[in-house]
Design a protein around this motif. Structure first.
Motif, PDB file in Angstrom:
ATOM      1  N   ALA A   1     -35.323 -20.749  73.547  1.00  0.00           N
ATOM      2  CA  ALA A   1     -34.033 -20.246  73.185  1.00  0.00           C
ATOM      3  C   ALA A   1     -32.992 -21.167  73.266  1.00  0.00           C
ATOM      4  N   GLU A   2     -33.273 -21.865  74.799  1.00  0.00           N
ATOM      5  CA  GLU A   2     -32.272 -22.942  74.813  1.00  0.00           C
ATOM      6  C   GLU A   2     -32.148 -24.223  73.886  1.00  0.00           C
ATOM      7  N   LEU A   3     -33.587 -24.680  73.681  1.00  0.00           N
ATOM      8  CA  LEU A   3     -33.674 -25.624  72.931  1.00  0.00           C
ATOM      9  C   LEU A   3     -33.445 -25.497  71.563  1.00  0.00           C
ATOM     10  N   ASP A   4     -33.704 -24.159  71.033  1.00  0.00           N
ATOM     11  CA  ASP A   4     -33.340 -23.887  69.676  1.00  0.00           C
ATOM     12  C   ASP A   4     -31.817 -23.859  69.495  1.00  0.00           C
ATOM     13  N   LYS A   5     -31.194 -23.344  70.508  1.00  0.00           N
ATOM     14  CA  LYS A   5     -29.401 -23.187  70.211  1.00  0.00           C
ATOM     15  C   LYS A   5     -28.957 -24.614  70.206  1.00  0.00           C
ATOM     16  N   ASP A   6     -29.390 -25.455  71.045  1.00  0.00           N
ATOM     17  CA  ASP A   6     -28.950 -26.776  71.102  1.00  0.00           C
ATOM     18  C   ASP A   6     -29.535 -27.383  69.702  1.00  0.00           C
ATOM     19  N   MET A   7     -30.549 -27.363  69.254  1.00  0.00           N
ATOM     20  CA  MET A   7     -31.070 -27.686  67.763  1.00  0.00           C
ATOM     21  C   MET A   7     -29.864 -27.295  66.757  1.00  0.00           C
ATOM     22  N   GLN A   8     -29.701 -25.961  67.015  1.00  0.00           N
ATOM     23  CA  GLN A   8     -28.936 -25.626  65.628  1.00  0.00           C
ATOM     24  C   GLN A   8     -27.437 -25.963  65.686  1.00  0.00           C
ATOM     25  N   ASP A   9     -26.980 -26.330  67.122  1.00  0.00           N
ATOM     26  CA  ASP A   9     -25.698 -27.090  67.037  1.00  0.00           C
ATOM     27  C   ASP A   9     -25.731 -28.434  66.487  1.00  0.00           C
ATOM     28  N   MET A  10     -26.671 -29.052  66.471  1.00  0.00           N
ATOM     29  CA  MET A  10     -26.860 -30.380  66.011  1.00  0.00           C
ATOM     30  C   MET A  10     -26.959 -30.332  64.447  1.00  0.00           C
ATOM     31  N   VAL A  11     -27.669 -29.357  64.038  1.00  0.00           N
ATOM     32  CA  VAL A  11     -27.986 -29.197  62.786  1.00  0.00           C
ATOM     33  C   VAL A  11     -26.595 -28.693  61.952  1.00  0.00           C
ATOM     34  N   ALA A  12     -25.760 -28.177  62.635  1.00  0.00           N
ATOM     35  CA  ALA A  12     -24.302 -27.487  62.221  1.00  0.00           C
ATOM     36  C   ALA A  12     -23.624 -28.942  62.138  1.00  0.00           C
ATOM     37  N   LYS A  13     -23.674 -29.861  63.166  1.00  0.00           N
ATOM     38  CA  LYS A  13     -22.951 -31.005  63.064  1.00  0.00           C
ATOM     39  C   LYS A  13     -23.641 -31.977  61.582  1.00  0.00           C
ATOM     40  N   TRP A  14     -24.665 -32.009  61.551  1.00  0.00           N
ATOM     41  CA  TRP A  14     -25.254 -32.769  60.224  1.00  0.00           C
ATOM     42  C   TRP A  14     -24.574 -31.916  59.041  1.00  0.00           C
TER      43      TRP A  14
ATOM     44  N   GLU B   1     -10.072 -25.832  77.074  1.00  0.00           N
ATOM     45  CA  GLU B   1     -11.062 -26.476  76.288  1.00  0.00           C
ATOM     46  C   GLU B   1     -12.163 -26.584  76.744  1.00  0.00           C
ATOM     47  N   MET B   2     -12.195 -26.779  78.187  1.00  0.00           N
ATOM     48  CA  MET B   2     -13.608 -27.046  78.950  1.00  0.00           C
ATOM     49  C   MET B   2     -14.188 -25.586  79.148  1.00  0.00           C
ATOM     50  N   ARG B   3     -13.493 -24.364  79.309  1.00  0.00           N
ATOM     51  CA  ARG B   3     -14.112 -23.092  79.262  1.00  0.00           C
ATOM     52  C   ARG B   3     -14.804 -22.744  77.927  1.00  0.00           C
ATOM     53  N   ASP B   4     -14.285 -23.093  76.866  1.00  0.00           N
ATOM     54  CA  ASP B   4     -14.714 -22.962  75.427  1.00  0.00           C
ATOM     55  C   ASP B   4     -16.001 -23.551  75.522  1.00  0.00           C
ATOM     56  N   TYR B   5     -15.722 -25.035  75.777  1.00  0.00           N
ATOM     57  CA  TYR B   5     -17.070 -25.947  75.617  1.00  0.00           C
ATOM     58  C   TYR B   5     -18.427 -25.219  76.575  1.00  0.00           C
ATOM     59  N   LEU B   6     -18.022 -25.073  77.855  1.00  0.00           N
ATOM     60  CA  LEU B   6     -19.160 -24.406  78.497  1.00  0.00           C
ATOM     61  C   LEU B   6     -19.807 -23.069  78.150  1.00  0.00           C
ATOM     62  N   GLN B   7     -18.721 -22.279  77.810  1.00  0.00           N
ATOM     63  CA  GLN B   7     -19.173 -20.805  77.095  1.00  0.00           C
ATOM     64  C   GLN B   7     -20.282 -21.304  75.769  1.00  0.00           C
ATOM     65  N   LYS B   8     -20.051 -22.522  75.232  1.00  0.00           N
ATOM     66  CA  LYS B   8     -21.103 -22.684  74.089  1.00  0.00           C
ATOM     67  C   LYS B   8     -22.252 -23.254  74.614  1.00  0.00           C
ATOM     68  N   ILE B   9     -22.167 -24.252  75.505  1.00  0.00           N
ATOM     69  CA  ILE B   9     -23.507 -24.905  76.039  1.00  0.00           C
ATOM     70  C   ILE B   9     -24.195 -24.339  77.356  1.00  0.00           C
ATOM     71  N   ALA B  10     -23.359 -23.635  78.020  1.00  0.00           N
ATOM     72  CA  ALA B  10     -24.071 -23.111  79.383  1.00  0.00           C
ATOM     73  C   ALA B  10     -23.180 -22.034  79.903  1.00  0.00           C
ATOM     74  N   PRO B  11     -23.133 -20.943  79.571  1.00  0.00           N
ATOM     75  CA  PRO B  11     -22.308 -19.766  79.735  1.00  0.00           C
ATOM     76  C   PRO B  11     -22.537 -19.241  81.365  1.00  0.00           C
ATOM     77  N   ASP B  12     -23.797 -19.696  81.856  1.00  0.00           N
ATOM     78  CA  ASP B  12     -24.319 -19.364  83.182  1.00  0.00           C
ATOM     79  C   ASP B  12     -23.572 -20.241  84.163  1.00  0.00           C
ATOM     80  N   ARG B  13     -23.048 -21.276  83.768  1.00  0.00           N
ATOM     81  CA  ARG B  13     -22.347 -22.310  84.527  1.00  0.00           C
ATOM     82  C   ARG B  13     -20.761 -22.112  84.592  1.00  0.00           C
ATOM     83  N   LEU B  14     -20.251 -21.153  84.005  1.00  0.00           N
ATOM     84  CA  LEU B  14     -18.842 -21.167  83.750  1.00  0.00           C
ATOM     85  C   LEU B  14     -17.771 -20.830  85.213  1.00  0.00           C
ATOM     86  N   GLY B  15     -18.670 -20.486  86.142  1.00  0.00           N
ATOM     87  CA  GLY B  15     -18.072 -20.418  87.372  1.00  0.00           C
ATOM     88  C   GLY B  15     -17.707 -21.698  88.376  1.00  0.00           C
TER      89      GLY B  15
END
Length: 535
Positions: free
Chosen positions: A199-212, A260-274
């Motif tokens: 699930a984590e790898l697929d989310k990262d893949m979809q983010d990169m496909v969106a960049k393309w 800006e950092m909160r939005d980015y962390l929410q996107k890539i690693a919501p479990d690390r927002l703390g």
């Protein structure tokens, strides 16, 4: 081992500091006025073809044309060029490559004039930022980096980081990626992907496909010199590349950067927002965390090595030179070889840290103190390699020569960081320069500790400038009293207005001078000690 990221926002840009166990190991300045970062993709125009260099110069809007070598085209250059022309002409209905017909691969050994024409429009990606008088270096071998994966269009290869050593894990990751990657896209699996679920790898893949897909949309209407896809800022890319279980905190001092950092962390690693914190104190963030002081003491020409010795760092157009000196440690060991090895081992760790801290690239020559034993030279080599394993830049370390020279090559993708640590001298009014005055109290404390503990001195007298005299003697429990409570030996402090602000003198109980910091006299003494070891 704890890792902390501290970000200070200024009008010119963001100052980014990475601390490891409270010690500064990386420093970056992400300027607001730069528009050319590693990873950015531009629509450029070929300005000049250079058969002698087997390369072309490409205009991407920078004052100096970008350099594109034939070897940086990538074997799928014909296919990528065909796709880009199709998109620009409006004949590509989507960003997908499922129905795309590939062209024959580019020959590995070929001529630039056979593929480049003056005025030709070409999509390029920056692989090296402008350095000194040179323009950016670019490539047409496009890639898009995510947190766990790197997406490479026009390829079907799946590669795994060599740092993932488990064969079972490598096979597992390859199977997962093969099941989720788009057709005609290759993937590099990064080290941090180890142990991650699909699930984590697929989310990262979809983010990169969106960049393309974003690149596809922008390219359809792009004009020459336009940026068609921007890489993340230096701050976000550092978080993306380094965020792991050992990361303790990310502290910023500007609300806009916090959001800006909160939005980015929410996107890539919501479990690390703390981990994200906003600095609200009236004390500046770099002052409160001690980073400002570390910057002053670590970026000068001379850098003290923790535990003994010092480095002298010089920069030239062709290479960087680092000289290892013994300092006051040269008279503490009876065995000359043991002394040289001890100082070199301590210096080896600091050298590796300085390369990473200053982001020094190209050729680096380190002049260690001469060692007669091949075994000793091997120990110092191994110490450098062990510390540099944490460096994300590509590097090569060659064996130490019999003259004590160690040669290192390190990937250079950005200009080296440089901080001016010289200050206008309050005595001469600016006709000369002094080293960072903030460091003098540390030097005095280290000297007192060395004399009282290692050399078992007693009854010593410290002569200092009136400002430092007040610093050491005033207060309910003065610094002078703290020395007594720590060492059970009294240090007499004398007010001497003839000394400069950063000068001091230490005398023994007989009144004989045993340590001096006073410009030329101090340097002469250090050089004499160095000669004792070499001889």
């Amino acid at each position: 081992m704890s890792n902390e990221l501290v970000i200070n926002s200024t009008q010119e840009g963001e100052r980014i500091a990475l601390l490891q166990d409270k010690r500064l190991i990386e420093y970056h300045f992400d300027r607001n006025d730069t528009n050319y970062s590693v990873g950015d993709i531009f629509l450029g125009t070929v300005k000049k073809v250079m058969p002698g260099l087997n390369a072309a110069f490409v205009d991407i809007g920078y004052e100096k044309d970008a350099f594109l070598h034939y070897g940086d085209l990538g074997e799928q250059f014909p296919s990528f060029t065909k796709w880009a022309r199709t998109v620009q002409s409006g004949r590509a209905p989507s960003a997908g490559l499922e129905k795309f017909t590939f062209e024959p691969v580019l020959e590995k050994v070929g001529k630039a004039e056979s593929v480049f024409k003056k005025g030709q429009q070409i999509v390029v990606q920056i692989i090296k930022e402008p350095i000194s008088t040179k323009g950016p270096r670019v490539s047409t071998d496009i890639s898009m980096a995510g947190r766990y994966l790197v997406l490479m269009p026009f390829s079907n290869t799946i590669s795994v980081s060599k740092k993932i050593v488990s064969k079972g894990e490598r096979d597992r990751l390859k199977r997962l990626i093969a099941s989720i990657k788009p057709e005609n896209f290759g993937v590099i699996i990064r080290t941090v992907a180890e142990g991650r679920e699909v699930a984590e790898l697929d989310k990262d893949m979809q983010d990169m496909v969106a960049k393309w897909e974003q690149l596809y949309s922008t390219l359809r209407t792009a004009k020459p010199n336009d940026k068609v896809l921007g890489e993340l800022g230096r701050t976000s890319s550092m978080v993306r590349d380094m965020l792991n279980e050992s990361f303790d905190s990310i502290t910023v001092d500007a609300p806009a950067m916090y959001d800006e950092m909160r939005d980015y962390l929410q996107k890539i690693a919501p479990d690390r927002l703390g981990l994200l914190k906003l600095h609200n104190s009236k004390i500046k963030i770099f002052e409160q965390t001690g980073i400002e002081k570390q910057l002053k003491t670590l970026f000068g020409k001379t850098v003290t090595v923790p535990g003994g010795g010092y480095l002298v760092i010089e920069h030239t157009e062709a290479l960087h030179v680092i000289d290892v000196n013994s300092g006051s440690k040269s008279n503490q060991e009876n065995d000359q070889e043991a002394t040289a090895l001890m100082i070199n081992m301590l210096a080896a760790k600091e050298v590796a840290r300085q390369l990473r801290l200053r982001d020094m690239g190209g050729i680096i020559v380190v002049d260690f103190i001469d060692m007669r034993s091949g075994e000793s030279r091997k120990k110092v080599e191994d110490a450098v390699r062990d510390v540099m394993k944490l460096d994300k830049a590509k590097y090569t370390v060659l064996p130490i020569t019999k003259f004590g020279l160690l040669q290192i090559t390190r990937q250079r993708v950005r200009p080296a960081e440089n901080i001016v640590t010289g200050e206008v001298c309050p005595t001469c009014g600016g006709t000369g320069k002094i080293s960072a005055s903030i460091q003098v109290t540390d030097d005095i404390d280290n000297s007192i500790d060395d004399l009282l503990v290692n050399q078992n001195q007693s009854g010593i007298t410290l002569s200092v400038h009136p400002f430092l005299y007040a610093y050491y003697t005033k207060g309910l429990i003065s610094r002078q009293m703290k020395w007594y409570l720590k060492y059970y030996k009294w240090v007499k402090v004398v007010n001497d207005s003839s000394l400069g602000l950063t000068d001091y003198r230490i005398e023994d109980e007989r009144g004989e001078e045993i340590q001096l910091r006073s410009s030329a006299a101090a340097m002469s003494r250090l050089q004499d000690r160095e000669v004792e070891i070499v001889d």
